[in-house]
Design an enzyme around this catalytic site. Structure first.
Site, PDB file in Angstrom:
ATOM      1  N   HIS A   1     -65.415 -14.303   9.771  1.00  0.00           N
ATOM      2  CA  HIS A   1     -65.062 -14.897   8.473  1.00  0.00           C
ATOM      3  C   HIS A   1     -65.160 -16.414   8.534  1.00  0.00           C
ATOM      4  CE1 HIS A   1     -62.763 -11.434   6.320  1.00  0.00           C
ATOM      5  NE2 HIS A   1     -63.881 -11.017   6.890  1.00  0.00           N
TER       6      HIS A   1
ATOM      7  N   PRO B   1     -45.942 -14.196  10.184  1.00  0.00           N
ATOM      8  CA  PRO B   1     -47.365 -13.843  10.271  1.00  0.00           C
ATOM      9  C   PRO B   1     -48.288 -14.615   9.318  1.00  0.00           C
ATOM     10  CG  PRO B   1     -46.095 -12.079   9.232  1.00  0.00           C
ATOM     11  CD  PRO B   1     -45.110 -13.087   9.697  1.00  0.00           C
TER      12      PRO B   1
ATOM     13  N   TYR C   1     -55.934 -23.300  10.993  1.00  0.00           N
ATOM     14  CA  TYR C   1     -56.184 -21.862  10.794  1.00  0.00           C
ATOM     15  C   TYR C   1     -57.120 -21.306  11.865  1.00  0.00           C
ATOM     16  CZ  TYR C   1     -56.725 -17.457   8.304  1.00  0.00           C
ATOM     17  OH  TYR C   1     -56.705 -16.126   7.966  1.00  0.00           O
TER      18      TYR C   1
ATOM     19  N   TYR D   1     -54.863 -15.152   0.301  1.00  0.00           N
ATOM     20  CA  TYR D   1     -53.434 -15.456   0.437  1.00  0.00           C
ATOM     21  C   TYR D   1     -52.950 -15.879  -0.956  1.00  0.00           C
ATOM     22  CZ  TYR D   1     -53.967 -15.705   5.571  1.00  0.00           C
ATOM     23  OH  TYR D   1     -54.191 -15.427   6.894  1.00  0.00           O
TER      24      TYR D   1
ATOM     25  N   LYS E   1     -50.961 -16.302  13.656  1.00  0.00           N
ATOM     26  CA  LYS E   1     -50.979 -17.001  14.942  1.00  0.00           C
ATOM     27  C   LYS E   1     -50.374 -16.213  16.113  1.00  0.00           C
ATOM     28  CE  LYS E   1     -53.025 -20.672  13.744  1.00  0.00           C
ATOM     29  NZ  LYS E   1     -54.393 -20.179  13.666  1.00  0.00           N
TER      30      LYS E   1
HETATM   31  P1  RFL Z   1     -45.885  -6.857  21.871  1.00  0.00           P
HETATM   32  O1  RFL Z   1     -47.104  -6.496  21.115  1.00  0.00           O
HETATM   33  O2  RFL Z   1     -44.575  -6.755  21.169  1.00  0.00           O
HETATM   34  O3  RFL Z   1     -45.864  -5.989  23.193  1.00  0.00           O
HETATM   35  C1  RFL Z   1     -44.733  -5.944  24.044  1.00  0.00           C
HETATM   36  C2  RFL Z   1     -44.744  -4.637  24.804  1.00  0.00           C
HETATM   37  O4  RFL Z   1     -43.622  -4.593  25.691  1.00  0.00           O
HETATM   38  C3  RFL Z   1     -43.002  -3.327  25.598  1.00  0.00           C
HETATM   39  N1  RFL Z   1     -41.592  -3.444  25.993  1.00  0.00           N
HETATM   40  C4  RFL Z   1     -41.109  -3.070  27.187  1.00  0.00           C
HETATM   41  N2  RFL Z   1     -41.717  -2.526  28.266  1.00  0.00           N
HETATM   42  C5  RFL Z   1     -40.935  -2.251  29.344  1.00  0.00           C
HETATM   43  N3  RFL Z   1     -39.583  -2.475  29.371  1.00  0.00           N
HETATM   44  C6  RFL Z   1     -38.953  -3.015  28.319  1.00  0.00           C
HETATM   45  N4  RFL Z   1     -37.623  -3.254  28.355  1.00  0.00           N
HETATM   46  C7  RFL Z   1     -39.719  -3.340  27.163  1.00  0.00           C
HETATM   47  N5  RFL Z   1     -39.421  -3.875  25.954  1.00  0.00           N
HETATM   48  C8  RFL Z   1     -40.561  -3.933  25.267  1.00  0.00           C
HETATM   49  C9  RFL Z   1     -43.198  -2.919  24.152  1.00  0.00           C
HETATM   50  O5  RFL Z   1     -43.098  -1.501  23.979  1.00  0.00           O
HETATM   51  C10 RFL Z   1     -44.601  -3.436  23.883  1.00  0.00           C
HETATM   52  O6  RFL Z   1     -45.590  -2.482  24.169  1.00  0.00           O
HETATM   53  O7  RFL Z   1     -45.965  -8.381  22.424  1.00  0.00           O
HETATM   54  P2  RFL Z   1     -47.258  -9.199  22.931  1.00  0.00           P
HETATM   55  O8  RFL Z   1     -48.073  -8.388  23.892  1.00  0.00           O
HETATM   56  O9  RFL Z   1     -46.733 -10.506  23.356  1.00  0.00           O
HETATM   57  O10 RFL Z   1     -48.183  -9.381  21.647  1.00  0.00           O
HETATM   58  C11 RFL Z   1     -47.772 -10.181  20.562  1.00  0.00           C
HETATM   59  C12 RFL Z   1     -48.361  -9.641  19.258  1.00  0.00           C
HETATM   60  O11 RFL Z   1     -48.068  -8.272  19.170  1.00  0.00           O
HETATM   61  C13 RFL Z   1     -47.809 -10.364  18.020  1.00  0.00           C
HETATM   62  O12 RFL Z   1     -47.678 -11.743  18.254  1.00  0.00           O
HETATM   63  C14 RFL Z   1     -48.723 -10.178  16.776  1.00  0.00           C
HETATM   64  O13 RFL Z   1     -48.777  -8.849  16.389  1.00  0.00           O
HETATM   65  C15 RFL Z   1     -48.216 -11.024  15.598  1.00  0.00           C
HETATM   66  N6  RFL Z   1     -48.998 -10.820  14.361  1.00  0.00           N
HETATM   67  C16 RFL Z   1     -50.209 -11.468  14.173  1.00  0.00           C
HETATM   68  N7  RFL Z   1     -50.724 -12.249  15.145  1.00  0.00           N
HETATM   69  C17 RFL Z   1     -51.962 -12.839  14.989  1.00  0.00           C
HETATM   70  O14 RFL Z   1     -52.399 -13.570  15.896  1.00  0.00           O
HETATM   71  N8  RFL Z   1     -52.752 -12.627  13.866  1.00  0.00           N
HETATM   72  C18 RFL Z   1     -52.300 -11.847  12.841  1.00  0.00           C
HETATM   73  O15 RFL Z   1     -53.042 -11.641  11.896  1.00  0.00           O
HETATM   74  C19 RFL Z   1     -50.967 -11.258  12.958  1.00  0.00           C
HETATM   75  N9  RFL Z   1     -50.497 -10.467  11.990  1.00  0.00           N
HETATM   76  C20 RFL Z   1     -48.515  -9.994  13.349  1.00  0.00           C
HETATM   77  C21 RFL Z   1     -49.289  -9.840  12.162  1.00  0.00           C
HETATM   78  C22 RFL Z   1     -47.294  -9.312  13.472  1.00  0.00           C
HETATM   79  C23 RFL Z   1     -46.845  -8.510  12.450  1.00  0.00           C
HETATM   80  N10 RFL Z   1     -45.604  -7.839  12.641  1.00  0.00           N
HETATM   81  C24 RFL Z   1     -45.439  -6.461  12.497  1.00  0.00           C
HETATM   82  C25 RFL Z   1     -44.500  -8.546  13.280  1.00  0.00           C
HETATM   83  C26 RFL Z   1     -48.845  -9.057  11.118  1.00  0.00           C
HETATM   84  C27 RFL Z   1     -47.607  -8.403  11.245  1.00  0.00           C
HETATM   85  C28 RFL Z   1     -47.146  -7.600  10.064  1.00  0.00           C
HETATM   86  C1  PHB Z   2     -53.529  -8.750   8.923  1.00  0.00           C
HETATM   87  O1  PHB Z   2     -54.670  -8.389   8.612  1.00  0.00           O
HETATM   88  O2  PHB Z   2     -52.675  -7.937   9.341  1.00  0.00           O
HETATM   89  C2  PHB Z   2     -53.149 -10.167   8.759  1.00  0.00           C
HETATM   90  C3  PHB Z   2     -54.130 -11.102   8.438  1.00  0.00           C
HETATM   91  C4  PHB Z   2     -53.768 -12.426   8.264  1.00  0.00           C
HETATM   92  C5  PHB Z   2     -52.458 -12.808   8.423  1.00  0.00           C
HETATM   93  C6  PHB Z   2     -51.485 -11.880   8.780  1.00  0.00           C
HETATM   94  C7  PHB Z   2     -51.838 -10.546   8.939  1.00  0.00           C
HETATM   95  O3  PHB Z   2     -52.118 -14.106   8.215  1.00  0.00           O
END
Ligand code: RFL
Ligand code: PHB
Length: 393
Positions: free
Chosen positions: A75, A296, A388, A204, A300
């Site tokens: 994109h 989110p 971004y 957005y 990032k």
């Molecule tokens: P995770 O993905 O939470 O993984 C952690 C893992 O550790 C396990 N765990 C344990 N294992 C052993 N013993 C324990 N006591 C434990 N406790 C936990 C868990 O089961 C899990 O498998 O962390 P990690 O690897 O640091 O990854 C981070 C990302 O997941 C997170 O930052 C992103 O998803 C955030 N996020 C976004 N980030 C982006 O860069 N671009 C995006 O577009 C974006 N969109 C989002 C998002 C997060 C969202 N939510 C649901 C918070 C959109 C949403 C809606």
């Molecule tokens: C997503 O596709 O889940 C998404 C994309 C952009 C964002 C957050 C989440 O800023």
């Protein structure tokens, strides 16, 4: 009791832990991952969708970028929709040719899991009650329960990649860690559906009824979000109610183009800014969501996790292969310098785009003025685009 030994014990098989494992494997360093959930559970979580170029480059360096390049969508910009009018932020032009890749976190995780199992590297899923000890000694250890039996793991270092609710950060003595937190008074209700995205690029949207995001996973799978009060429950949102509310908040052209269909997933995520400092305690390193959370809005979170893992893998490679602990000493400071800038951007974009029901009228007026300035100023758009696509490592 079973006893295992590894060089680097990784807690958590999310994207941080798996990517670190893959980069260390490529450098000939031994790892073992302990994950609390099953692999299917980890793959069932629908999260991030946008990868910065630096994240994509790191996935390439880890040899797991092939499917991302084949299936991910490059994109060059996105739209800001303000009160029914769309303004394109031409990220590619404003940043001198940079872009982002739309490729879901689920797919990144799947690619990393497949690479790990193809290399025959150990991941212990359903590891219950993980407990860490000896973190400030030269003999860090973990204990957990696997299939009812006790497992103890001895190692040189522990990488706490276990997310916001994990055990790693909680194992650091309170006197040794400072935390900074802001909880926002709303959440995002997300819906995933096998319908074509409403637009080729992300939208957005700022609307008097709240923020909206139109995103995607592919040309046939859409991801939409609505700002909702924290009191809402996903069960109370039928698909029809979601689509009606989304249509209501979209600009007329998008509302007309919207293709609806049954949801595959629907959930509410709270929004939070959080940082724990420092990110190292003795032989424990924190990486990814274990150390910091961003709302989110700026996309990032996963990208910050990748930059932590980049610094951490370099630090450990320096230790094992170059007999230098400089990377270990500077790990926390290097990560935090980038993290705080992404925290700032995510907080700013969140503050700009959401309805803040408890703020008085001046807040909304200032928001409008800033949106008007942003969409009319090349300088302001450049600042936004530069953040971004991701600041350099
Ligand atoms: P995770 O993905 O939470 O993984 C952690 C893992 O550790 C396990 N765990 C344990 N294992 C052993 N013993 C324990 N006591 C434990 N406790 C936990 C868990 O089961 C899990 O498998 O962390 P990690 O690897 O640091 O990854 C981070 C990302 O997941 C997170 O930052 C992103 O998803 C955030 N996020 C976004 N980030 C982006 O860069 N671009 C995006 O577009 C974006 N969109 C989002 C998002 C997060 C969202 N939510 C649901 C918070 C959109 C949403 C809606
Ligand atoms: C997503 O596709 O889940 C998404 C994309 C952009 C964002 C957050 C989440 O800023």
């Amino acid at each position: 009791m079973k006893l295992l030994r590894t060089q680097v014990l990784i807690i958590g098989a999310g994207p941080s832990g798996l990517l670190l494992g893959q980069l260390l494997y490529k450098a000939g360093i031994d790892t073992l991952i302990l994950e609390r959930q099953t692999g299917d559970h980890v793959l069932g979580r629908i999260r991030a969708g946008v990868l910065e170029q630096t994240t994509a480059d790191l996935l390439d360096a880890a040899d797991v970028g092939a499917r991302m390049h084949a299936e991910g969508l490059v994109h060059h910009g996105f739209d800001l929709a303000v009160d029914g009018q769309r303004h394109r932020i031409d990220v590619h032009r404003l940043t001198g040719g940079k872009s982002v890749i739309v490729y879901g976190q689920t797919e990144v995780t799947r690619d990393l899991m497949e690479a790990r199992s193809a290399a025959g590297l150990p991941t212990i899923y359903s590891a219950a009650d993980v407990q860490l000890s000896g973190l400030d000694s030269d003999r860090p250890r973990a204990r957990c329960t696997v299939d009812g039996a006790t497992l103890e793991v001895h190692c040189d270092y522990i990488a706490g990649c276990d997310g916001y609710h994990g055990v790693s950060r909680a194992s650091v003595p309170l006197r040794a860690i400072s935390t900074f937190e802001k909880v926002y008074p709303f959440g995002w209700l997300g819906l995933l559906s096998d319908t074509p995205p409403v637009s080729d690029e992300l939208i957005y949207g700022r609307h008097p009824r709240g923020f909206t995001l139109c995103s995607m996973r592919s040309s046939t799978r859409s991801r939409y979000y609505l700002q909702v009060p924290l009191t809402e429950k996903a069960e109370d949102w039928s698909d029809e109610r979601f689509w009606d509310e989304l249509r209501h908040r979209l600009d007329p052209a998008a509302a007309q183009a919207l293709v609806t269909g049954p949801s595959i997933e629907k959930s509410i995520a709270p929004l939070r800014s959080f940082v724990a400092e420092p990110m190292r305690f003795g032989r424990l390193f924190l990486a990814g969501d274990a150390a910091h959370i961003v709302p989110p809005t700026g996309a990032k979170g996963l990208n910050l996790a990748a930059s932590d893992v980049n610094y951490l893998s370099q630090a450990l490679i320096g230790h094992y292969h170059e007999r230098s602990d400089a990377g270990i000493e500077h790990y926390s400071a290097r990560c935090l310098a980038r993290i705080w800038k992404a925290e700032r951007f995510s907080w700013w974009f969140t503050s700009l785009m959401h309805d803040f029901p408890d703020e008085d009228g001046i807040h909304a007026r200032l928001q409008r003025a800033e949106l008007d300035y942003l969409t009319g100023s090349e300088a302001a758009m450049t600042v936004m685009a530069e953040n971004y696509v991701g600041l350099p490592w």
